[in-house]
Motif scaffolding. Sequence first.
Motif, short mmCIF file in Angstrom:
data_model
loop_
_atom_site.label_atom_id
_atom_site.label_comp_id
_atom_site.label_asym_id
_atom_site.label_seq_id
_atom_site.Cartn_x
_atom_site.Cartn_y
_atom_site.Cartn_z
N LEU A 163 0.81 -1.21 0.00
CA LEU A 163 0.00 0.00 0.00
C LEU A 163 0.85 1.27 0.00
O LEU A 163 0.52 2.24 -0.68
N GLY A 164 1.95 1.26 0.73
CA GLY A 164 2.81 2.44 0.76
C GLY A 164 3.35 2.79 -0.62
O GLY A 164 3.35 3.97 -1.02
N SER A 165 3.79 1.78 -1.37
CA SER A 165 4.29 2.02 -2.73
C SER A 165 3.17 2.46 -3.65
O SER A 165 3.37 3.31 -4.53
N ALA A 166 1.98 1.88 -3.46
CA ALA A 166 0.84 2.26 -4.29
C ALA A 166 0.48 3.73 -4.09
O ALA A 166 0.22 4.47 -5.05
N ILE A 167 0.50 4.17 -2.84
CA ILE A 167 0.23 5.59 -2.54
C ILE A 167 1.29 6.47 -3.18
O ILE A 167 0.98 7.53 -3.75
N SER A 168 2.54 6.04 -3.12
CA SER A 168 3.63 6.82 -3.72
C SER A 168 3.46 6.96 -5.22
O SER A 168 3.69 8.03 -5.80
N VAL A 169 3.03 5.88 -5.89
CA VAL A 169 2.82 5.92 -7.34
C VAL A 169 1.74 6.93 -7.70
O VAL A 169 1.93 7.78 -8.59
N ILE A 170 0.59 6.86 -7.02
CA ILE A 170 -0.51 7.79 -7.31
C ILE A 170 -0.10 9.22 -6.98
O ILE A 170 -0.41 10.16 -7.72
N ASN A 171 0.64 9.39 -5.91
CA ASN A 171 1.13 10.72 -5.53
C ASN A 171 2.01 11.30 -6.63
O ASN A 171 1.91 12.48 -6.99
N ILE A 172 2.89 10.47 -7.19
CA ILE A 172 3.78 10.92 -8.27
C ILE A 172 2.97 11.33 -9.49
O ILE A 172 3.22 12.37 -10.11
N LEU A 173 1.96 10.53 -9.86
CA LEU A 173 1.15 10.83 -11.03
C LEU A 173 0.39 12.14 -10.86
O LEU A 173 0.20 12.90 -11.81
N ILE A 174 -0.05 12.42 -9.62
CA ILE A 174 -0.82 13.64 -9.37
C ILE A 174 0.07 14.88 -9.36
O ILE A 174 -0.25 15.89 -9.99
N ARG A 175 1.18 14.80 -8.66
CA ARG A 175 1.98 16.01 -8.46
C ARG A 175 2.90 16.32 -9.64
O ARG A 175 3.41 17.44 -9.75
N SER A 176 3.11 15.36 -10.52
CA SER A 176 4.01 15.57 -11.65
C SER A 176 3.42 16.53 -12.68
O SER A 176 2.19 16.62 -12.83
N ASN A 177 4.29 17.23 -13.38
CA ASN A 177 3.86 18.09 -14.49
C ASN A 177 3.96 17.38 -15.83
O ASN A 177 3.70 17.98 -16.88
N ARG A 178 4.36 16.12 -15.79
CA ARG A 178 4.51 15.37 -17.04
C ARG A 178 3.14 15.15 -17.70
O ARG A 178 2.11 15.05 -17.03
N GLU A 179 3.18 15.06 -19.02
CA GLU A 179 1.96 14.88 -19.78
C GLU A 179 1.39 13.48 -19.54
O GLU A 179 2.11 12.48 -19.56
N LEU A 180 0.08 13.41 -19.32
CA LEU A 180 -0.60 12.15 -19.12
C LEU A 180 -1.12 11.60 -20.45
O LEU A 180 -1.06 12.27 -21.48
N PHE A 181 -1.63 10.38 -20.41
CA PHE A 181 -2.08 9.70 -21.62
C PHE A 181 -3.59 9.90 -21.77
O PHE A 181 -4.38 8.95 -21.68
N LEU A 182 -3.99 11.15 -22.00
CA LEU A 182 -5.41 11.50 -21.98
C LEU A 182 -6.14 11.12 -23.26
O LEU A 182 -5.56 11.16 -24.36
N PRO A 183 -7.43 10.75 -23.15
CA PRO A 183 -8.23 10.54 -24.35
C PRO A 183 -8.51 11.87 -25.02
O PRO A 183 -8.38 12.93 -24.39
N PRO A 184 -8.90 11.88 -26.30
CA PRO A 184 -9.19 13.15 -26.99
C PRO A 184 -10.28 13.95 -26.27
O PRO A 184 -11.24 13.38 -25.75
N LYS A 185 -10.10 15.26 -26.23
CA LYS A 185 -11.04 16.14 -25.54
C LYS A 185 -12.45 15.99 -26.10
O LYS A 185 -13.44 16.01 -25.35
N GLU A 186 -12.56 15.84 -27.42
CA GLU A 186 -13.87 15.70 -28.06
C GLU A 186 -14.58 14.44 -27.57
O GLU A 186 -15.81 14.43 -27.40
#
Length: 279
Positions: free
Chosen positions: A246-269
């Motif tokens: 669980l500690g590592s899982a929380i760290s992963v989600i924390n990294i994804l949230i606080r990072s400024n890196r581009e995510l793999f988003l679906p098209p806005k449309e």
Amino acid sequence: MPWQCEVCTLINSDDDRMECNLCGKLKGTKDPLAGDEKAKHMSLKAILKAGPEAFDTEIQEKRRLEELKKIKGVFGIILNTETPVVVCDCIAFLRARGLYTEGLFRVPGQQDIVDAVKERYSMEKDEDVLNLIPCEVHDVATLLKAYFRWLPQPIVPEENYHKVLDACRENSHKSKDELEEAVFDAIADLQSPNRECLSLLMQFLREVTQFSSINKMTSTNLATVFAPSVLRSPDSVSAEQAFLDLGSAISVINILIRSNRELFLPPKEQVIKATKHKP
């Protein structure tokens, strides 16, 4: 219920169909090579029956996504779209009304309201459910968390679970940039629609943290709330190991949230089209 072929891994949407739509193997057939870690691929007979298309990963991926789209339902089914209507509606609602709410995602909603909204969505009508049933911010936040918890297969599936956590563990001593890169590389290996739907959620949680001075929900707080659902341990993991993970899982989600890196988003449309709620 949909079922996954153990030979070619295609998810078949028709529970009554006894043969896989790709390789033709009977439902429940074990891959004779499954025990060989160096040979996790279709058996020779399955390849011959499937034909040349079995070697074309692009065709196989297209077929897999087509099969997913045939799966009916909203809650408790295999994720079958990058933009689930419940996720899109909840995000639209909370973006308009919830960003300034203290304890967003931490304070539970009224369970009877959540159940009523869930039942209405399950009717699969083309309607604005969140405007039809009077909802408060915490009700909708609870519904969004529950959607991911109710997925029969976690949004980060078993085949990716250990790789994602290991990316965090094995690089925790490295620089922030190197750690982020390792985690994002692991997330990039998720298949569609899981990768895009996860990114859609993470992008919204980034927005939530921009108002953390008001809503009191930092990236760590949000990661603590969502990690048990988003990075849910597979059934093959013991309860003791899941607790340690669980500690590592929380760290992963924390990294994804606080990072400024581009995510793999679906098209806005696509997101706009899937969203039925009009704030």
